[in-house]
Design a protein around this motif. Structure first.
Motif, PDB file in Angstrom:
ATOM      1  N   GLU A   1      13.164   7.601   7.601  1.00  0.00           N
ATOM      2  CA  GLU A   1      13.436   6.667   8.695  1.00  0.00           C
ATOM      3  C   GLU A   1      12.632   5.372   8.547  1.00  0.00           C
ATOM      4  OE1 GLU A   1      15.881   6.993  10.893  1.00  0.00           O
ATOM      5  OE2 GLU A   1      16.418   8.973  10.135  1.00  0.00           O
ATOM      6  N   LEU A   2      11.434   5.452   8.004  1.00  0.00           N
ATOM      7  CA  LEU A   2      10.660   4.229   7.737  1.00  0.00           C
ATOM      8  C   LEU A   2      11.377   3.367   6.698  1.00  0.00           C
ATOM      9  CD1 LEU A   2       7.010   5.627   7.656  1.00  0.00           C
ATOM     10  CD2 LEU A   2       7.998   4.099   9.385  1.00  0.00           C
ATOM     11  N   ARG A   3      11.964   4.016   5.694  1.00  0.00           N
ATOM     12  CA  ARG A   3      12.733   3.271   4.688  1.00  0.00           C
ATOM     13  C   ARG A   3      13.982   2.658   5.311  1.00  0.00           C
ATOM     14  NH1 ARG A   3      11.267   7.796   1.583  1.00  0.00           N
ATOM     15  NH2 ARG A   3      13.373   8.631   1.647  1.00  0.00           N
ATOM     16  N   LYS A   4      14.679   3.415   6.137  1.00  0.00           N
ATOM     17  CA  LYS A   4      15.881   2.899   6.799  1.00  0.00           C
ATOM     18  C   LYS A   4      15.565   1.699   7.679  1.00  0.00           C
ATOM     19  CE  LYS A   4      18.664   7.113   7.127  1.00  0.00           C
ATOM     20  NZ  LYS A   4      19.221   8.101   8.081  1.00  0.00           N
ATOM     21  N   ALA A   5      14.384   1.701   8.279  1.00  0.00           N
ATOM     22  CA  ALA A   5      13.965   0.605   9.159  1.00  0.00           C
ATOM     23  C   ALA A   5      13.474  -0.604   8.357  1.00  0.00           C
ATOM     24  CB  ALA A   5      12.870   1.081  10.104  1.00  0.00           C
ATOM     25  N   GLY A   6      13.404  -0.472   7.032  1.00  0.00           N
ATOM     26  CA  GLY A   6      12.962  -1.570   6.193  1.00  0.00           C
ATOM     27  C   GLY A   6      11.452  -1.747   6.157  1.00  0.00           C
ATOM     28  N   LEU A   7      10.723  -0.744   6.636  1.00  0.00           N
ATOM     29  CA  LEU A   7       9.264  -0.822   6.662  1.00  0.00           C
ATOM     30  C   LEU A   7       8.619  -0.274   5.395  1.00  0.00           C
ATOM     31  CD1 LEU A   7       8.696   0.323  10.347  1.00  0.00           C
ATOM     32  CD2 LEU A   7       8.603  -2.011   9.438  1.00  0.00           C
TER      33      LEU A   7
ATOM     34  N   GLY B   1       9.070   9.080  -8.180  1.00  0.00           N
ATOM     35  CA  GLY B   1       7.996   9.629  -8.992  1.00  0.00           C
ATOM     36  C   GLY B   1       6.632   9.017  -8.730  1.00  0.00           C
ATOM     37  N   ILE B   2       6.577   7.988  -7.859  1.00  0.00           N
ATOM     38  CA  ILE B   2       5.303   7.322  -7.587  1.00  0.00           C
ATOM     39  C   ILE B   2       4.900   7.492  -6.125  1.00  0.00           C
ATOM     40  CG2 ILE B   2       4.080   5.120  -7.583  1.00  0.00           C
ATOM     41  CD1 ILE B   2       5.950   4.222  -9.837  1.00  0.00           C
ATOM     42  N   GLY B   3       5.820   7.206  -5.208  1.00  0.00           N
ATOM     43  CA  GLY B   3       5.508   7.333  -3.792  1.00  0.00           C
ATOM     44  C   GLY B   3       6.289   6.346  -2.949  1.00  0.00           C
ATOM     45  N   THR B   4       5.918   6.262  -1.687  1.00  0.00           N
ATOM     46  CA  THR B   4       6.544   5.363  -0.733  1.00  0.00           C
ATOM     47  C   THR B   4       5.533   4.298  -0.361  1.00  0.00           C
ATOM     48  OG1 THR B   4       7.899   7.188   0.097  1.00  0.00           O
ATOM     49  CG2 THR B   4       7.743   5.237   1.490  1.00  0.00           C
ATOM     50  N   PHE B   5       5.971   3.041  -0.405  1.00  0.00           N
ATOM     51  CA  PHE B   5       5.080   1.905  -0.219  1.00  0.00           C
ATOM     52  C   PHE B   5       5.538   1.029   0.938  1.00  0.00           C
ATOM     53  CE2 PHE B   5       4.636   3.407  -4.471  1.00  0.00           C
ATOM     54  CZ  PHE B   5       3.294   3.245  -4.774  1.00  0.00           C
TER      55      PHE B   5
ATOM     56  N   GLN C   1       0.839  -1.197   0.000  1.00  0.00           N
ATOM     57  CA  GLN C   1       0.000   0.000   0.000  1.00  0.00           C
ATOM     58  C   GLN C   1       0.877   1.251   0.000  1.00  0.00           C
ATOM     59  OE1 GLN C   1      -2.823   0.144   3.224  1.00  0.00           O
ATOM     60  NE2 GLN C   1      -3.484   2.216   2.733  1.00  0.00           N
ATOM     61  N   ARG C   2       0.427   2.234  -0.735  1.00  0.00           N
ATOM     62  CA  ARG C   2       1.138   3.519  -0.764  1.00  0.00           C
ATOM     63  C   ARG C   2       0.888   4.257   0.539  1.00  0.00           C
ATOM     64  NH1 ARG C   2      -0.178   8.813  -3.839  1.00  0.00           N
ATOM     65  NH2 ARG C   2       1.836   9.843  -3.718  1.00  0.00           N
ATOM     66  N   LEU C   3       1.973   4.749   1.134  1.00  0.00           N
ATOM     67  CA  LEU C   3       1.865   5.544   2.354  1.00  0.00           C
ATOM     68  C   LEU C   3       1.450   6.972   1.996  1.00  0.00           C
ATOM     69  CD1 LEU C   3       5.077   4.382   4.241  1.00  0.00           C
ATOM     70  CD2 LEU C   3       2.710   3.886   4.863  1.00  0.00           C
ATOM     71  N   PRO C   4       0.916   7.707   2.973  1.00  0.00           N
ATOM     72  CA  PRO C   4       0.604   9.109   2.709  1.00  0.00           C
ATOM     73  C   PRO C   4       1.863   9.864   2.276  1.00  0.00           C
ATOM     74  CG  PRO C   4      -0.318   8.414   4.811  1.00  0.00           C
ATOM     75  CD  PRO C   4       0.574   7.310   4.330  1.00  0.00           C
ATOM     76  N   SER C   5       1.667  10.858   1.445  1.00  0.00           N
ATOM     77  CA  SER C   5       2.794  11.694   1.005  1.00  0.00           C
ATOM     78  C   SER C   5       3.270  12.556   2.161  1.00  0.00           C
ATOM     79  CB  SER C   5       2.348  12.597  -0.147  1.00  0.00           C
ATOM     80  OG  SER C   5       1.416  13.564   0.339  1.00  0.00           O
ATOM     81  N   ALA C   6       4.438  13.159   1.986  1.00  0.00           N
ATOM     82  CA  ALA C   6       4.963  14.062   3.012  1.00  0.00           C
ATOM     83  C   ALA C   6       3.964  15.194   3.290  1.00  0.00           C
ATOM     84  CB  ALA C   6       6.319  14.624   2.583  1.00  0.00           C
ATOM     85  N   MET C   7       3.335  15.700   2.235  1.00  0.00           N
ATOM     86  CA  MET C   7       2.365  16.787   2.421  1.00  0.00           C
ATOM     87  C   MET C   7       1.144  16.303   3.210  1.00  0.00           C
ATOM     88  SD  MET C   7       3.672  19.529   1.354  1.00  0.00           S
ATOM     89  CE  MET C   7       2.249  20.579   1.434  1.00  0.00           C
ATOM     90  N   ASP C   8       0.699  15.068   2.950  1.00  0.00           N
ATOM     91  CA  ASP C   8      -0.430  14.508   3.700  1.00  0.00           C
ATOM     92  C   ASP C   8      -0.066  14.324   5.171  1.00  0.00           C
ATOM     93  OD1 ASP C   8      -2.043  14.438   1.433  1.00  0.00           O
ATOM     94  OD2 ASP C   8      -1.498  12.367   0.953  1.00  0.00           O
ATOM     95  N   ILE C   9       1.157  13.876   5.424  1.00  0.00           N
ATOM     96  CA  ILE C   9       1.626  13.700   6.798  1.00  0.00           C
ATOM     97  C   ILE C   9       1.688  15.057   7.493  1.00  0.00           C
ATOM     98  CG2 ILE C   9       3.585  12.979   8.226  1.00  0.00           C
ATOM     99  CD1 ILE C   9       4.093  10.774   6.088  1.00  0.00           C
TER     100      ILE C   9
END
Length: 80
Positions: free
Chosen positions: A55-61, A67-71, A30-38
């Motif tokens: 930090e979520l990426r660094k934690a492997g989560l 260009g698409i988002g963070t999942f 699932q796509r996480l909320p964007s930085a602006m949404d957060i």
């Protein structure tokens, strides 16, 4: 959200987002909320929101797709 003054805000938001990933509010893939949404949800700056996602990426989560988002990534299954 009630802020703990002695804990950096990015850590507090990171804890909430981590909990949402672990408890299944955000499902793998699932796509996480964007930085602006957060920013809008937590009333924090865009720099702080981007730190949370980093930090979520660094934690492997989570993983970023440019260009698409963070999942949300697949969580490792505990050994039985």
């Amino acid at each position: 959200m009630k802020w703990e003054p002695e804990v950096p805000r990015w850590r507090q938001v990171h804890a909430v987002m981590t909990e949402r990933i672990v408890d299944g509010t955000y499902q793998p893939g699932q796509r996480l909320p964007s930085a602006m949404d957060i920013c809008g949800e937590f009333g924090i700056s865009q720099v702080t929101a981007k730190r949370v996602l980093t930090e979520l990426r660094k934690a492997g989560l989570a993983e970023m797709q440019v260009g698409i988002g963070t999942f949300v990534t697949e969580l490792p299954q505990p050994e039985k």
